[in-house]
Design an enzyme around this catalytic site. Structure first.
Site, PDB file in Angstrom:
ATOM      1  N   GLY A   1      -5.227  11.155   0.610  1.00 50.69           N
ATOM      2  CA  GLY A   1      -5.718  10.667   1.885  1.00 50.69           C
ATOM      3  C   GLY A   1      -6.668   9.495   1.725  1.00 50.69           C
ATOM      4  O   GLY A   1      -6.895   8.719   2.663  1.00 50.69           O
TER       5      GLY A   1
ATOM      6  N   HIS B   1      -1.690  17.476   3.296  1.00 51.09           N
ATOM      7  CA  HIS B   1      -2.877  18.122   3.847  1.00 51.09           C
ATOM      8  C   HIS B   1      -2.525  19.511   4.368  1.00 51.09           C
ATOM      9  O   HIS B   1      -1.370  19.789   4.737  1.00 51.09           O
ATOM     10  CB  HIS B   1      -3.454  17.315   5.014  1.00 51.09           C
ATOM     11  CG  HIS B   1      -4.080  16.010   4.612  1.00 51.09           C
ATOM     12  ND1 HIS B   1      -4.337  15.656   3.314  1.00 51.09           N
ATOM     13  CD2 HIS B   1      -4.514  14.960   5.390  1.00 51.09           C
ATOM     14  CE1 HIS B   1      -4.904  14.462   3.285  1.00 51.09           C
ATOM     15  NE2 HIS B   1      -5.016  14.019   4.519  1.00 51.09           N
TER      16      HIS B   1
ATOM     17  N   ARG C   1     -12.388  17.709   1.791  1.00 49.76           N
ATOM     18  CA  ARG C   1     -11.551  17.118   0.741  1.00 49.76           C
ATOM     19  C   ARG C   1     -11.367  18.135  -0.370  1.00 49.76           C
ATOM     20  O   ARG C   1     -12.352  18.713  -0.862  1.00 49.76           O
ATOM     21  CB  ARG C   1     -12.199  15.855   0.181  1.00 49.76           C
ATOM     22  CG  ARG C   1     -11.318  15.097  -0.791  1.00 49.76           C
ATOM     23  CD  ARG C   1     -10.185  14.365  -0.104  1.00 49.76           C
ATOM     24  NE  ARG C   1     -10.677  13.274   0.713  1.00 49.76           N
ATOM     25  CZ  ARG C   1      -9.935  12.586   1.582  1.00 49.76           C
ATOM     26  NH1 ARG C   1      -8.659  12.900   1.741  1.00 49.76           N
ATOM     27  NH2 ARG C   1     -10.461  11.602   2.290  1.00 49.76           N
TER      28      ARG C   1
ATOM     29  N   CYS D   1      -3.907  11.189  10.550  1.00 50.84           N
ATOM     30  CA  CYS D   1      -2.938  12.100   9.940  1.00 50.84           C
ATOM     31  C   CYS D   1      -3.217  13.559  10.265  1.00 50.84           C
ATOM     32  O   CYS D   1      -2.291  14.337  10.535  1.00 50.84           O
ATOM     33  CB  CYS D   1      -2.896  11.880   8.434  1.00 50.84           C
ATOM     34  SG  CYS D   1      -4.497  12.027   7.598  1.00 50.84           S
TER      35      CYS D   1
ATOM     36  N   GLY E   1       0.812  -1.214   0.000  1.00 54.74           N
ATOM     37  CA  GLY E   1       0.000   0.000   0.000  1.00 54.74           C
ATOM     38  C   GLY E   1       0.839   1.254   0.000  1.00 54.74           C
ATOM     39  O   GLY E   1       2.072   1.216   0.116  1.00 54.74           O
TER      40      GLY E   1
ATOM     41  N   LYS F   1     -12.445  12.234  15.300  1.00 54.26           N
ATOM     42  CA  LYS F   1     -11.101  11.727  15.611  1.00 54.26           C
ATOM     43  C   LYS F   1     -10.224  12.859  16.125  1.00 54.26           C
ATOM     44  O   LYS F   1      -9.476  12.688  17.095  1.00 54.26           O
ATOM     45  CB  LYS F   1     -10.468  11.116  14.357  1.00 54.26           C
ATOM     46  CG  LYS F   1     -11.038   9.783  13.927  1.00 54.26           C
ATOM     47  CD  LYS F   1     -10.379   9.330  12.619  1.00 54.26           C
ATOM     48  CE  LYS F   1     -11.006   8.064  12.074  1.00 54.26           C
ATOM     49  NZ  LYS F   1     -10.427   7.681  10.761  1.00 54.26           N
TER      50      LYS F   1
ATOM     51  N   ARG G   1      -3.598 -11.136  -2.801  1.00 51.54           N
ATOM     52  CA  ARG G   1      -3.391 -10.518  -4.113  1.00 51.54           C
ATOM     53  C   ARG G   1      -1.980  -9.958  -4.276  1.00 51.54           C
ATOM     54  O   ARG G   1      -1.378 -10.037  -5.353  1.00 51.54           O
ATOM     55  CB  ARG G   1      -4.414  -9.401  -4.330  1.00 51.54           C
ATOM     56  CG  ARG G   1      -4.340  -8.732  -5.696  1.00 51.54           C
ATOM     57  CD  ARG G   1      -5.401  -7.671  -5.844  1.00 51.54           C
ATOM     58  NE  ARG G   1      -5.245  -6.598  -4.872  1.00 51.54           N
ATOM     59  CZ  ARG G   1      -6.061  -5.561  -4.756  1.00 51.54           C
ATOM     60  NH1 ARG G   1      -7.125  -5.472  -5.540  1.00 51.54           N
ATOM     61  NH2 ARG G   1      -5.836  -4.630  -3.853  1.00 51.54           N
ATOM     62  N   SER G   2      -1.430  -9.373  -3.207  1.00 51.04           N
ATOM     63  CA  SER G   2      -0.095  -8.767  -3.310  1.00 51.04           C
ATOM     64  C   SER G   2       1.030  -9.736  -2.981  1.00 51.04           C
ATOM     65  O   SER G   2       2.205  -9.422  -3.220  1.00 51.04           O
ATOM     66  CB  SER G   2      -0.005  -7.547  -2.390  1.00 51.04           C
ATOM     67  OG  SER G   2      -0.171  -7.934  -1.033  1.00 51.04           O
TER      68      SER G   2
END
Length: 364
Positions: A187, A268, A261, A156, A38, A240, A65-66
């Protein structure tokens, strides 16, 4: 890249190098990365290499899959193994996990049962009382008490904010925070970045616009929703920031957030207003930024110099600018910050936690 990012001068002043970035003498670690394929997993590999993290053996884990994918790290090829239940983490000292909350919860026992420290980048354990939530510039010592062998990496947007807040908290206790975040497409992952590119092409060509990763078209737009809405009208992302800030800062501070967004690719931004117990002058605030690890001051409006995400991808620090007194409150201070949320907002913060544990001899 503009000249202001090439030369260090009065308008671009960096804090001293982070004390966690160091040569590690003879210490070596057995390290694993879960979610290696990822975006954050790949950033882990870059950060560990750049900071010369003391790795003896490296294990990479991922989905079915990976599995089988190979990556080069320090000139050697490593193959991603499928994550499975069992004893694969026996003998591992530190495990960086970034494969989603569900995977973290399912495999936490497998990861920690032989003594490995699990530094988790998901939301799975952040608000658990027996799991420390750590940003090394703010509360590194919290990482020393981890009954379950797990340390949580904050969200983050919270990470970048609290690094800045710590500078001002040292001057005067922060009572209230109002923050608006302007969060890049990355993000939501690489697929979201790809979709934003495609949307711009489609709009300019007059073609129908593909919308899959977000609720609406992001190109030429902003979307005032990140994550799902809660009963109080705030989104999960906004809540959060409310809860995590209290836990990290060990504070009664109240936070009200609006998360948006925006159609930038990476890094960010946040517009922050704080109310402190006593007034903080602009001069005090700027000096506090200069004196705080992990912060860089970029604040010269007269020359149009301030942090922008376009120029700060791949940088370690949180960049601070537009510091000014609040006109509506004598105890108010407002400022603007930008940081790479994949780097400091995820991989780098986790690696810094591990560096701190090594420095104080608290691994295993």
């Amino acid at each position: 890249m503009p000249q202001m990012l090439q030369n260090v001068g009065l308008t671009y002043l960096a804090a001293p190098p982070c004390k966690y970035q160091q040569k590690y003498k003879q210490t070596t670690m057995n390290v694993a990365i879960v979610g290696a394929s990822g975006a954050v997993g790949q950033e882990f590999l870059r950060v560990l290499a750049e900071r010369e993290f003391p790795i003896d053996n490296l294990l990479l884990f991922g989905s079915k899959r990976s599995a089988g994918t190979t990556y080069t790290f320090r000139g050697k090829e490593y193959t991603v193994r499928e994550l499975q239940h069992g004893d694969d983490f026996k003998g591992v000292d530190i495990v960086f996990t970034s494969a989603g909350a569900g995977i973290s919860k399912e495999y936490a026992e497998d990861i920690t049962k032989h003594g490995a420290v699990m530094i988790d980048n998901s939301s799975a354990f952040r608000m658990d009382e027996d799991v420390p939530l750590v940003v090394p510039e703010c509360n590194a010592e919290d990482a020393l008490t981890r009954p379950r062998g797990i340390i949580a990496n904050p969200n983050c947007t919270t990470i970048m904010m609290v690094v800045a807040l710590k500078a001002f908290e040292r001057l005067s206790h922060i009572r209230r925070i109002h923050v608006s975040s302007y969060q890049a497409a990355s993000g939501a992952g690489q697929a979201a970045m790809d979709e934003l590119y495609e949307q711009y092409k489609q709009v300019l060509a007059g073609d129908p616009v593909t919308v899959e990763k977000f609720a609406y078209q992001l190109a030429f737009n902003v979307i005032p929703q990140i994550d799902v809405f809660q009963d109080n009208g705030y989104t999960k992302e906004e809540m959060k920031m409310y809860h995590e800030t209290k836990k990290i800062m060990h504070s009664d501070v109240e936070t009200s957030a609006m998360c948006v967004r925006v159609p930038s690719l990476r890094s960010h931004s946040e517009s922050i207003w704080i109310e402190t117990e006593r007034p903080i002058s602009v001069e005090e605030a700027r000096q506090a930024v200069l004196d705080t690890e992990g912060l860089t001051l970029m604040d010269n409006p007269a020359e149009k110099e301030y942090p922008m995400p376009l120029f700060l991808a791949g940088k370690d620090d949180v960049y601070v600018g537009r510091i000014r007194k609040d006109l509506a409150n004598p105890n108010g201070l407002t400022f603007w910050i930008v940081s790479d949320q994949i780097r400091k907002g995820a991989a780098l913060n986790a690696v810094q936690i591990a560096e701190y544990l090594i420095k104080v001899g608290n691994v295993g």
